[in-house]
Design a protein around this motif. Structure first.
Motif, PDB file in Angstrom:
ATOM      1  N   TYR A   1     -82.832  71.731 -46.268  1.00 27.12           N
ATOM      2  CA  TYR A   1     -82.065  70.490 -46.136  1.00 27.12           C
ATOM      3  C   TYR A   1     -80.564  70.736 -46.264  1.00 27.12           C
ATOM      4  O   TYR A   1     -80.122  71.720 -46.841  1.00 27.12           O
ATOM      5  CB  TYR A   1     -82.520  69.472 -47.184  1.00 27.12           C
ATOM      6  N   ARG A   2     -79.808  69.822 -45.681  1.00 32.15           N
ATOM      7  CA  ARG A   2     -78.349  69.814 -45.806  1.00 32.15           C
ATOM      8  C   ARG A   2     -77.997  69.096 -47.111  1.00 32.15           C
ATOM      9  O   ARG A   2     -78.236  67.900 -47.270  1.00 32.15           O
ATOM     10  CB  ARG A   2     -77.731  69.098 -44.612  1.00 32.15           C
ATOM     11  N   THR A   3     -77.424  69.827 -48.034  1.00 30.96           N
ATOM     12  CA  THR A   3     -77.151  69.270 -49.357  1.00 30.96           C
ATOM     13  C   THR A   3     -76.132  68.140 -49.334  1.00 30.96           C
ATOM     14  O   THR A   3     -76.109  67.303 -50.232  1.00 30.96           O
ATOM     15  CB  THR A   3     -76.653  70.372 -50.302  1.00 30.96           C
ATOM     16  N   ASP A   4     -75.286  68.104 -48.295  1.00 30.01           N
ATOM     17  CA  ASP A   4     -74.257  67.070 -48.204  1.00 30.01           C
ATOM     18  C   ASP A   4     -74.703  65.852 -47.406  1.00 30.01           C
ATOM     19  O   ASP A   4     -73.963  64.873 -47.303  1.00 30.01           O
ATOM     20  CB  ASP A   4     -72.983  67.646 -47.583  1.00 30.01           C
ATOM     21  N   LEU A   5     -75.914  65.890 -46.850  1.00 27.67           N
ATOM     22  CA  LEU A   5     -76.367  64.794 -45.995  1.00 27.67           C
ATOM     23  C   LEU A   5     -77.596  64.070 -46.538  1.00 27.67           C
ATOM     24  O   LEU A   5     -78.034  63.082 -45.937  1.00 27.67           O
ATOM     25  CB  LEU A   5     -76.686  65.323 -44.589  1.00 27.67           C
ATOM     26  N   VAL A   6     -78.166  64.570 -47.629  1.00 26.88           N
ATOM     27  CA  VAL A   6     -79.360  63.948 -48.195  1.00 26.88           C
ATOM     28  C   VAL A   6     -79.184  63.791 -49.698  1.00 26.88           C
ATOM     29  O   VAL A   6     -78.273  64.358 -50.305  1.00 26.88           O
ATOM     30  CB  VAL A   6     -80.631  64.787 -47.909  1.00 26.88           C
ATOM     31  N   ASP A   7     -80.085  63.042 -50.277  1.00 26.62           N
ATOM     32  CA  ASP A   7     -80.143  62.928 -51.733  1.00 26.62           C
ATOM     33  C   ASP A   7     -80.966  64.110 -52.246  1.00 26.62           C
ATOM     34  O   ASP A   7     -82.198  64.127 -52.124  1.00 26.62           O
ATOM     35  CB  ASP A   7     -80.796  61.595 -52.110  1.00 26.62           C
ATOM     36  N   ALA A   8     -80.284  65.099 -52.789  1.00 27.24           N
ATOM     37  CA  ALA A   8     -80.952  66.330 -53.203  1.00 27.24           C
ATOM     38  C   ALA A   8     -82.035  66.079 -54.247  1.00 27.24           C
ATOM     39  O   ALA A   8     -82.999  66.845 -54.337  1.00 27.24           O
ATOM     40  CB  ALA A   8     -79.935  67.330 -53.735  1.00 27.24           C
ATOM     41  N   SER A   9     -81.922  64.998 -55.015  1.00 26.01           N
ATOM     42  CA  SER A   9     -82.923  64.715 -56.043  1.00 26.01           C
ATOM     43  C   SER A   9     -84.276  64.362 -55.443  1.00 26.01           C
ATOM     44  O   SER A   9     -85.297  64.413 -56.123  1.00 26.01           O
ATOM     45  CB  SER A   9     -82.446  63.578 -56.951  1.00 26.01           C
ATOM     46  N   LYS A  10     -84.296  63.995 -54.155  1.00 25.48           N
ATOM     47  CA  LYS A  10     -85.545  63.658 -53.475  1.00 25.48           C
ATOM     48  C   LYS A  10     -86.176  64.854 -52.771  1.00 25.48           C
ATOM     49  O   LYS A  10     -87.275  64.730 -52.212  1.00 25.48           O
ATOM     50  CB  LYS A  10     -85.312  62.540 -52.458  1.00 25.48           C
ATOM     51  N   MET A  11     -85.505  65.978 -52.794  1.00 27.18           N
ATOM     52  CA  MET A  11     -85.977  67.140 -52.053  1.00 27.18           C
ATOM     53  C   MET A  11     -86.927  67.998 -52.882  1.00 27.18           C
ATOM     54  O   MET A  11     -86.903  69.221 -52.835  1.00 27.18           O
ATOM     55  CB  MET A  11     -84.789  67.984 -51.567  1.00 27.18           C
ATOM     56  N   ASP A  12     -87.782  67.331 -53.653  1.00 27.06           N
ATOM     57  CA  ASP A  12     -88.736  68.040 -54.485  1.00 27.06           C
ATOM     58  C   ASP A  12     -90.175  67.793 -54.060  1.00 27.06           C
ATOM     59  O   ASP A  12     -91.116  68.167 -54.752  1.00 27.06           O
ATOM     60  CB  ASP A  12     -88.566  67.649 -55.954  1.00 27.06           C
ATOM     61  N   SER A  13     -90.351  67.144 -52.905  1.00 29.34           N
ATOM     62  CA  SER A  13     -91.683  66.847 -52.405  1.00 29.34           C
ATOM     63  C   SER A  13     -91.690  66.882 -50.892  1.00 29.34           C
ATOM     64  O   SER A  13     -90.725  66.436 -50.251  1.00 29.34           O
ATOM     65  CB  SER A  13     -92.142  65.467 -52.881  1.00 29.34           C
ATOM     66  N   LEU A  14     -92.780  67.374 -50.313  1.00 29.80           N
ATOM     67  CA  LEU A  14     -92.899  67.392 -48.861  1.00 29.80           C
ATOM     68  C   LEU A  14     -93.071  65.997 -48.276  1.00 29.80           C
ATOM     69  O   LEU A  14     -92.933  65.815 -47.059  1.00 29.80           O
ATOM     70  CB  LEU A  14     -94.064  68.287 -48.446  1.00 29.80           C
ATOM     71  N   GLN A  15     -93.331  65.015 -49.115  1.00 35.03           N
ATOM     72  CA  GLN A  15     -93.459  63.647 -48.618  1.00 35.03           C
ATOM     73  C   GLN A  15     -92.130  63.096 -48.115  1.00 35.03           C
ATOM     74  O   GLN A  15     -92.095  62.065 -47.441  1.00 35.03           O
ATOM     75  CB  GLN A  15     -94.031  62.739 -49.715  1.00 35.03           C
ATOM     76  N   VAL A  16     -91.043  63.799 -48.394  1.00 36.95           N
ATOM     77  CA  VAL A  16     -89.743  63.355 -47.881  1.00 36.95           C
ATOM     78  C   VAL A  16     -89.734  63.329 -46.360  1.00 36.95           C
ATOM     79  O   VAL A  16     -88.996  62.549 -45.738  1.00 36.95           O
ATOM     80  CB  VAL A  16     -88.612  64.250 -48.426  1.00 36.95           C
TER      81      VAL A  16
END
Length: 349
Positions: A136-151
């Motif tokens: 993921y692009r750290t500046d374009l998403v909420d990094a706190s949500k990048m802990d599950s493939l359901q994203v």
């Protein structure tokens, strides 16, 4: 790729390179049917030193193309499929068993070699491998949500997701996301659940990327903010200053893949040269080269271990605590279902 790390699934861009026939040299020279980029001499320095030149290469863009070329009678000595093709090629009579006694470092070959043992004989030398994970692009998403493939199913990322145009990688994602970490035991019900999950993701997909170069471009421009991709991509882009990260420890896990070389049936040239080629790939110098230049792993597990944990962690090849779905060979019937269903999903059915 334009960068120093190349994609294992590079789509060739000209008809000439797609249909390139091997040039003829001495009688003992090998003809290798391979992915574009793997003619890199850094992989086979030991072979070149012994023979004075590299083998002759002909290239393919996807494994089904290689399969059809061989089935049509295209004459080569060695080919480079990935794990899912080995049983299919063996059942079609396209490949012959290896002789482990002629592979000098056989005891050092990764234990995945046992997955390519059919009726007591080995049919592929695993030479290269990598991992596939959430990127993921750290500046374009909420990094706190990048802990599950359901994203990948989150409507907030509609039109900003990119998945691989590769049935094995995309179903590895889908199986993980639906709770399956070993697809060799997948039931029909689990396959249908994975397919349903991919259908749920499909409206969010801006494109299904064909190779690492395309994915890198999508992430660099921001056209894609979230992707499922190979470990080469975040390693390369981070080195170029792109705000990108990967998470191999998402709650549901990540995947790993293996490719390797096979002994094509009735190859026209010397088997001595073929085993020289195999042995060159297992040279520790080849392991060091593929990790440093491409970010992938080598099938010599002893040589990989010798590189050290920091090096492997740095390119996304180290151990993780989350589940890892290994892309081990599947039952052909299930894989054919996956191929057919994925084509339907991509066009919206």
């Amino acid at each position: 790729m334009e960068k120093n790390m190349k994609s294992r699934f590079v789509k060739l861009t000209t008809a000439v390179s797609l249909a390139a026939l091997p040039t003829l040299a001495s009688a003992q020279d090998l003809v290798v049917l391979d992915w574009s980029g793997y003619e890199d001499p850094g992989f086979i320095g030991e072979y070149i030193e012994k023979h004075g030149s590299p083998p002759n290469y002909s290239f393919f863009g996807e494994e089904e193309e290689a399969f059809q070329k061989l089935r049509a009678g295209f004459k080569v000595d060695v080919a480079h499929p990935c794990s899912q093709s080995v049983l299919k090629w063996q059942m079609a009579g396209l490949i012959e068993p290896l002789d482990p006694s002629r592979i000098d470092r056989w005891e050092d070959v990764n234990e995945i070699k046992e997955s390519f043992k059919i009726d007591g004989e080995y049919y592929m030398l695993p030479t290269d491998w990598g991992t596939t994970s959430l990127i993921y692009r750290t500046d374009l998403v909420d990094a706190s949500k990048m802990d599950s493939l359901q994203v990948f199913t989150d409507p907030a990322y509609a039109g900003r997701v990119s998945l691989p145009n590769n049935v094995d990688d995309v179903y590895a994602l889908a199986f993980l996301a639906t709770g399956v970490t070993d697809w060799t035991n997948a039931t029909q019900e689990q396959f249908e659940a994975a397919s349903a999950w991919l259908r749920k993701v499909h409206p969010n997909v801006v494109t299904y990327w064909a190779d690492g170069a395309e994915l890198a471009q999508l992430l660099t421009t921001g056209e894609a903010a979230i992707a499922w991709g190979w470990n080469e991509t975040p390693t390369t882009l981070a080195g170029e200053g792109v705000a990108v990260a990967s998470n191999r420890e998402a709650a549901e896990g990540s995947s790993s893949w293996f490719c390797g070389y096979v002994n094509v049936a009735d190859g026209p040239n010397s088997e001595d040269a073929m085993y020289d080629f195999f042995n060159a790939w297992m040279d520790p110098a080849s392991a060091e080269y593929i990790v440093e230049a491409w970010g992938y792993g080598n099938g010599n597990q002893a040589a990989m271990k010798a590189l050290g944990g920091d090096v492997l962690d740095g390119v996304g090849l180290g151990p993780v605590s989350a589940p890892v779905l290994a892309q081990s060979p599947l039952d052909n019937r299930l894989r054919e279902q996956m191929i057919s269903e994925f084509e339907n999903i991509k066009v919206g059915f």
